[in-house]
Motif scaffolding. Sequence first.
Motif, PDB file in Angstrom:
ATOM      1  N   LEU A 189     -11.103  42.290 -58.912  1.00  0.00           N
ATOM      2  CA  LEU A 189     -10.461  43.464 -59.349  1.00  0.00           C
ATOM      3  C   LEU A 189     -11.384  44.828 -58.914  1.00  0.00           C
ATOM      4  O   LEU A 189     -10.993  45.591 -58.505  1.00  0.00           O
ATOM      5  CB  LEU A 189     -11.005  43.282 -60.824  1.00  0.00           C
ATOM      6  CG  LEU A 189     -10.511  44.730 -61.615  1.00  0.00           C
ATOM      7  CD1 LEU A 189      -8.992  44.678 -61.712  1.00  0.00           C
ATOM      8  CD2 LEU A 189     -11.362  43.764 -62.900  1.00  0.00           C
ATOM      9  N   GLN A 190     -12.712  44.586 -58.754  1.00  0.00           N
ATOM     10  CA  GLN A 190     -13.809  45.781 -57.642  1.00  0.00           C
ATOM     11  C   GLN A 190     -12.705  45.896 -56.089  1.00  0.00           C
ATOM     12  O   GLN A 190     -12.589  47.493 -56.521  1.00  0.00           O
ATOM     13  CB  GLN A 190     -14.864  45.400 -58.348  1.00  0.00           C
ATOM     14  CG  GLN A 190     -15.694  45.557 -58.774  1.00  0.00           C
ATOM     15  CD  GLN A 190     -16.909  45.203 -59.396  1.00  0.00           C
ATOM     16  OE1 GLN A 190     -17.536  46.282 -58.861  1.00  0.00           O
ATOM     17  NE2 GLN A 190     -17.483  44.114 -59.802  1.00  0.00           N
ATOM     18  N   TRP A 191     -12.776  45.290 -56.182  1.00  0.00           N
ATOM     19  CA  TRP A 191     -12.096  46.071 -54.591  1.00  0.00           C
ATOM     20  C   TRP A 191     -10.672  46.310 -54.799  1.00  0.00           C
ATOM     21  O   TRP A 191     -10.613  46.716 -53.563  1.00  0.00           O
ATOM     22  CB  TRP A 191     -11.703  44.084 -53.792  1.00  0.00           C
ATOM     23  CG  TRP A 191     -11.668  44.665 -52.489  1.00  0.00           C
ATOM     24  CD1 TRP A 191     -12.493  45.312 -51.142  1.00  0.00           C
ATOM     25  CD2 TRP A 191     -10.271  44.062 -51.835  1.00  0.00           C
ATOM     26  NE1 TRP A 191     -11.600  44.775 -49.998  1.00  0.00           N
ATOM     27  CE2 TRP A 191     -10.013  44.137 -50.616  1.00  0.00           C
ATOM     28  CE3 TRP A 191      -8.935  43.402 -52.142  1.00  0.00           C
ATOM     29  CZ2 TRP A 191      -8.942  43.768 -49.557  1.00  0.00           C
ATOM     30  CZ3 TRP A 191      -8.364  42.507 -51.526  1.00  0.00           C
ATOM     31  CH2 TRP A 191      -7.797  43.097 -50.691  1.00  0.00           C
ATOM     32  N   PHE A 192      -9.237  45.489 -55.418  1.00  0.00           N
ATOM     33  CA  PHE A 192      -8.779  46.068 -55.853  1.00  0.00           C
ATOM     34  C   PHE A 192      -8.571  48.189 -55.913  1.00  0.00           C
ATOM     35  O   PHE A 192      -7.842  48.434 -55.249  1.00  0.00           O
ATOM     36  CB  PHE A 192      -7.784  45.422 -56.616  1.00  0.00           C
ATOM     37  CG  PHE A 192      -6.626  45.775 -57.012  1.00  0.00           C
ATOM     38  CD1 PHE A 192      -5.470  46.267 -56.356  1.00  0.00           C
ATOM     39  CD2 PHE A 192      -6.170  46.825 -58.551  1.00  0.00           C
ATOM     40  CE1 PHE A 192      -4.924  46.845 -55.935  1.00  0.00           C
ATOM     41  CE2 PHE A 192      -4.725  47.881 -58.487  1.00  0.00           C
ATOM     42  CZ  PHE A 192      -4.143  47.624 -57.373  1.00  0.00           C
ATOM     43  N   ILE A 193      -9.957  48.416 -57.225  1.00  0.00           N
ATOM     44  CA  ILE A 193      -9.788  49.464 -57.199  1.00  0.00           C
ATOM     45  C   ILE A 193     -10.573  50.383 -56.368  1.00  0.00           C
ATOM     46  O   ILE A 193      -9.904  51.617 -56.062  1.00  0.00           O
ATOM     47  CB  ILE A 193     -10.784  49.332 -58.775  1.00  0.00           C
ATOM     48  CG1 ILE A 193      -9.938  48.916 -59.859  1.00  0.00           C
ATOM     49  CG2 ILE A 193     -11.390  51.369 -59.198  1.00  0.00           C
ATOM     50  CD1 ILE A 193     -10.985  48.367 -61.008  1.00  0.00           C
ATOM     51  N   ASP A 194     -11.279  50.032 -55.726  1.00  0.00           N
ATOM     52  CA  ASP A 194     -11.645  50.511 -54.615  1.00  0.00           C
ATOM     53  C   ASP A 194     -12.506  49.696 -53.406  1.00  0.00           C
ATOM     54  O   ASP A 194     -13.313  49.338 -53.566  1.00  0.00           O
ATOM     55  CB  ASP A 194     -12.909  51.493 -55.322  1.00  0.00           C
ATOM     56  CG  ASP A 194     -13.392  52.377 -54.269  1.00  0.00           C
ATOM     57  OD1 ASP A 194     -13.328  52.250 -52.538  1.00  0.00           O
ATOM     58  OD2 ASP A 194     -14.536  52.959 -54.242  1.00  0.00           O
ATOM     59  N   LYS A 195     -11.409  49.947 -51.983  1.00  0.00           N
ATOM     60  CA  LYS A 195     -11.972  48.799 -50.845  1.00  0.00           C
ATOM     61  C   LYS A 195     -13.124  49.236 -50.302  1.00  0.00           C
ATOM     62  O   LYS A 195     -13.871  48.336 -49.561  1.00  0.00           O
ATOM     63  CB  LYS A 195     -10.954  48.381 -50.311  1.00  0.00           C
ATOM     64  CG  LYS A 195      -9.686  47.681 -50.465  1.00  0.00           C
ATOM     65  CD  LYS A 195      -8.363  47.605 -50.126  1.00  0.00           C
ATOM     66  CE  LYS A 195      -7.251  47.068 -50.953  1.00  0.00           C
ATOM     67  NZ  LYS A 195      -6.659  47.999 -51.449  1.00  0.00           N
ATOM     68  N   ASN A 196     -13.203  50.214 -50.366  1.00  0.00           N
ATOM     69  CA  ASN A 196     -14.741  50.768 -49.605  1.00  0.00           C
ATOM     70  C   ASN A 196     -16.054  50.681 -50.567  1.00  0.00           C
ATOM     71  O   ASN A 196     -17.251  50.853 -49.749  1.00  0.00           O
ATOM     72  CB  ASN A 196     -15.056  51.714 -50.047  1.00  0.00           C
ATOM     73  CG  ASN A 196     -13.692  53.018 -49.074  1.00  0.00           C
ATOM     74  OD1 ASN A 196     -12.908  52.408 -48.005  1.00  0.00           O
ATOM     75  ND2 ASN A 196     -12.414  54.320 -49.362  1.00  0.00           N
ATOM     76  N   VAL A 197     -15.744  49.576 -51.190  1.00  0.00           N
ATOM     77  CA  VAL A 197     -17.428  49.672 -52.028  1.00  0.00           C
ATOM     78  C   VAL A 197     -17.835  48.397 -52.137  1.00  0.00           C
ATOM     79  O   VAL A 197     -18.768  47.778 -52.219  1.00  0.00           O
ATOM     80  CB  VAL A 197     -16.923  49.651 -53.830  1.00  0.00           C
ATOM     81  CG1 VAL A 197     -17.961  49.017 -54.866  1.00  0.00           C
ATOM     82  CG2 VAL A 197     -16.388  50.946 -54.442  1.00  0.00           C
ATOM     83  N   ILE A 198     -16.975  47.440 -52.020  1.00  0.00           N
ATOM     84  CA  ILE A 198     -16.448  46.493 -51.586  1.00  0.00           C
ATOM     85  C   ILE A 198     -16.199  45.515 -50.047  1.00  0.00           C
ATOM     86  O   ILE A 198     -15.175  45.900 -49.690  1.00  0.00           O
ATOM     87  CB  ILE A 198     -16.384  44.787 -52.095  1.00  0.00           C
ATOM     88  CG1 ILE A 198     -17.376  45.562 -53.579  1.00  0.00           C
ATOM     89  CG2 ILE A 198     -16.668  43.487 -52.309  1.00  0.00           C
ATOM     90  CD1 ILE A 198     -17.170  44.489 -54.865  1.00  0.00           C
ATOM     91  N   ASN A 199     -16.821  45.184 -49.402  1.00  0.00           N
ATOM     92  CA  ASN A 199     -17.150  44.468 -48.197  1.00  0.00           C
ATOM     93  C   ASN A 199     -16.613  43.126 -47.970  1.00  0.00           C
ATOM     94  O   ASN A 199     -17.942  42.323 -48.140  1.00  0.00           O
ATOM     95  CB  ASN A 199     -17.858  44.507 -46.934  1.00  0.00           C
ATOM     96  CG  ASN A 199     -17.160  44.064 -45.660  1.00  0.00           C
ATOM     97  OD1 ASN A 199     -16.331  42.815 -45.531  1.00  0.00           O
ATOM     98  ND2 ASN A 199     -17.958  44.568 -44.443  1.00  0.00           N
ATOM     99  N   LEU A 200     -15.076  42.658 -48.587  1.00  0.00           N
ATOM    100  CA  LEU A 200     -15.038  40.951 -48.336  1.00  0.00           C
ATOM    101  C   LEU A 200     -15.635  39.824 -48.325  1.00  0.00           C
ATOM    102  O   LEU A 200     -15.910  38.973 -47.822  1.00  0.00           O
ATOM    103  CB  LEU A 200     -13.764  40.520 -48.646  1.00  0.00           C
ATOM    104  CG  LEU A 200     -13.361  41.644 -50.406  1.00  0.00           C
ATOM    105  CD1 LEU A 200     -11.275  41.228 -50.296  1.00  0.00           C
ATOM    106  CD2 LEU A 200     -14.457  40.954 -51.312  1.00  0.00           C
TER     107      LEU A 200
END
Length: 225
Positions: A189-200
């Motif tokens: 969910l966080q990655w969807f909202i802001d992909k710059n926050v989380i590096n999958l």
Amino acid sequence: LYYDRIVGHNKPLKMTPKIIDKKQKKEKILKAAMKVFASKGVANTIMNDIAKEACIGKGTIYEYFKSKDEMIVEAFNYFINQLNSELEKDLQKLTDPIEKLKTMISTLVKFTEKSLTETIEIILDFWAEGIRQKYETKTYILNLKETYNDYRNIIIKILEDGIKENKIKKVNTKNVASIIIAILDGIMLQWFIDKNVINLSSISEDIHRLIFEGIGKTIKSGGIL
């Protein structure tokens, strides 16, 4: 005339009926539906959109699906089956419970990353649709409860095996399995909202460390299993 009768020129030619692989055709429609759901959203998609994407007539869709609701359920099952195939392929050769759990987490994260935005948008749409259908009278219902239970039970079994092999602490396996699923849901969910926050690409290792420093058995050398 005699020659014509012998070779059959005076007889109407028989056309060989075109063999249609219904399973293949249905899969083509489902793939088109997934693509349209990803771009327009489940709620905003109409059957004509899917027909255009699949390059078929709208009437043909109704030969395979009675309604949009039925197609949503079938598309959801198709998506889950794809994910399950990835999991089965990655887990089938493993025996160590720690490696199984690490691999399961990594596979779920990689599956999201591989499919990029389309996957997470569809997941969120399916999730919302499942909640909506729960409170409506529907013939075809997305069984999110069953899906979560399936993944929870897989993790519970891995945890129980780890406890038996003395590699995982004695914990409430149902609670821990639910926490692991919640972590993965939250990350997506966080990655969807802001992909710059989380590096999958790198977050799987951090999840492993966080989980196994909590439930992993400490071996004599001081390391974490």
